[in-house]
Design a protein around this motif. Structure first.
Motif, PDB file in Angstrom:
ATOM      1  N   UNK A 207       0.817  -1.217   0.000  1.00  0.00           N
ATOM      2  CA  UNK A 207       0.000   0.000   0.000  1.00  0.00           C
ATOM      3  C   UNK A 207       0.850   1.266   0.000  1.00  0.00           C
ATOM      4  N   UNK A 208       2.174   1.101   0.137  1.00  0.00           N
ATOM      5  CA  UNK A 208       3.114   2.227   0.151  1.00  0.00           C
ATOM      6  C   UNK A 208       4.133   2.026  -0.977  1.00  0.00           C
ATOM      7  N   UNK A 209       3.718   2.144  -2.223  1.00  0.00           N
ATOM      8  CA  UNK A 209       4.596   1.789  -3.347  1.00  0.00           C
ATOM      9  C   UNK A 209       5.921   2.545  -3.301  1.00  0.00           C
ATOM     10  N   UNK A 210       7.009   1.794  -3.390  1.00  0.00           N
ATOM     11  CA  UNK A 210       8.333   2.393  -3.457  1.00  0.00           C
ATOM     12  C   UNK A 210       8.946   2.771  -2.122  1.00  0.00           C
ATOM     13  N   UNK A 211       8.179   2.736  -1.039  1.00  0.00           N
ATOM     14  CA  UNK A 211       8.715   3.159   0.256  1.00  0.00           C
ATOM     15  C   UNK A 211       9.730   2.157   0.787  1.00  0.00           C
ATOM     16  N   UNK A 212      10.790   2.668   1.381  1.00  0.00           N
ATOM     17  CA  UNK A 212      11.706   1.828   2.146  1.00  0.00           C
ATOM     18  C   UNK A 212      11.014   1.471   3.462  1.00  0.00           C
ATOM     19  N   UNK A 213      11.048   0.201   3.830  1.00  0.00           N
ATOM     20  CA  UNK A 213      10.360  -0.275   5.021  1.00  0.00           C
ATOM     21  C   UNK A 213      11.386  -0.626   6.098  1.00  0.00           C
ATOM     22  N   UNK A 214      11.272   0.006   7.255  1.00  0.00           N
ATOM     23  CA  UNK A 214      12.138  -0.286   8.392  1.00  0.00           C
ATOM     24  C   UNK A 214      11.261  -0.851   9.506  1.00  0.00           C
ATOM     25  N   UNK A 215      11.356  -2.169   9.790  1.00  0.00           N
ATOM     26  CA  UNK A 215      10.520  -2.779  10.826  1.00  0.00           C
ATOM     27  C   UNK A 215      11.158  -2.656  12.206  1.00  0.00           C
ATOM     28  N   UNK A 216      10.354  -2.267  13.190  1.00  0.00           N
ATOM     29  CA  UNK A 216      10.823  -2.193  14.569  1.00  0.00           C
ATOM     30  C   UNK A 216       9.740  -2.780  15.479  1.00  0.00           C
ATOM     31  N   UNK A 217      10.010  -2.800  16.770  1.00  0.00           N
ATOM     32  CA  UNK A 217       9.055  -3.302  17.765  1.00  0.00           C
ATOM     33  C   UNK A 217       8.655  -4.743  17.452  1.00  0.00           C
TER      34      UNK A 217
END
Length: 258
Positions: A207-217
């Protein structure tokens, strides 16, 4: 809030749990302060912290503003984190948190404030399935934007992919998303998780095309029911591994976004 920008390099330091130091717009931001040593937090639901912070509060350095998803759960604001709030000039959170804590400014959904050159917008978050607010309480996410800078989305404790899609539709392009993951589950809503899991995090990324995803928690507390390895495999199987950046607590991560 949509603009055309050149890619920029941002520094992210994952301290542990939901706590992240972010350098953005010539300011230093901190999300959900949690600096306690391992221990248990009795209450209606007892939470168990398994690992302490990779960086102490004293080592974080000066912080210009705190982005507090919510104040009612110790895994987002523990005892040391509450003390830390008193050292920061600006703390943004929910209107409910502003009613309970001093030095906190509450943001309604889609309300914006300016800090330096950065516009901070409160965005919807849902800490569980539909209707979860009655038990989990109100939580919020944030969008950071500034001229010539990537747009950053900080999800807070949100389990709803529909809300991520709504935020993307209203904001436009999001370049970097810091997502709270781990499939947190305290058995309050049966099998329904109260943060994103490996499958819903993939749908959020889509749903966030092109976004870099940083997972935390996604580590450090007993109520997380999925590992970061499981999350990474889901992104790999979905063809999104190139967009995922899993931070190592205590090690600064530089991310190019935009």
């Amino acid at each position: 809030m949509t603009n055309t920008i050149a890619p920029a390099t941002l520094e992210i330091l994952h301290i542990g749990g939901p706590t992240v130091r972010l350098r953005y717009g010539n300011l230093t931001w901190l999300t959900d302060p949690t600096f306690d040593a391992p221990g248990s937090y009795p209450g209606p639901l007892t939470l168990h912290k398994l690992t302490g912070p990779a960086v102490s509060a004293a080592e974080v350095g000066p912080v210009d503003a705190v982005l507090l998803s919510h104040d009612q759960h110790a895994d987002n604001l523990d005892t040391s984190g509450r003390e830390f709030l008193g050292t920061v000039d600006r703390v943004l959170s929910t209107p409910d948190a502003a009613g309970r804590l001093e030095n906190v400014q509450g943001l309604r959904n889609w309300e914006s404030v300016r800090i330096g050159e950065v516009t901070v917008t409160g965005v919807p978050a849902l800490h569980g399935p539909e209707g979860a607010e009655a038990l989990s309480g109100v939580v919020t996410g944030f969008v950071l934007s500034a001229d010539g800078q990537p747009t950053v989305y900080v999800s807070g404790d949100n389990a709803s992919v529909d809300l991520v899609a709504e935020i993307a539709a209203r904001v436009g392009r999001i370049d970097l998303a810091i997502l709270n993951v781990g499939a947190a589950n305290v058995d309050r809503f049966g099998d329904s998780d109260v943060t994103l899991n490996g499958r819903s995090a993939v749908r959020a990324a889509q749903a966030l095309p092109g976004a870099v995803i940083v997972p935390v928690h996604g580590e450090g507390w007993a109520h997380f029911s999925e590992t970061l390895d499981y999350l990474s495999r889901n992104f790999e199987y979905a063809g999104l591994a190139d967009r995922l950046r899993v931070p190592v607590p205590g090690v600064a991560l530089t991310v190019t976004a935009g």
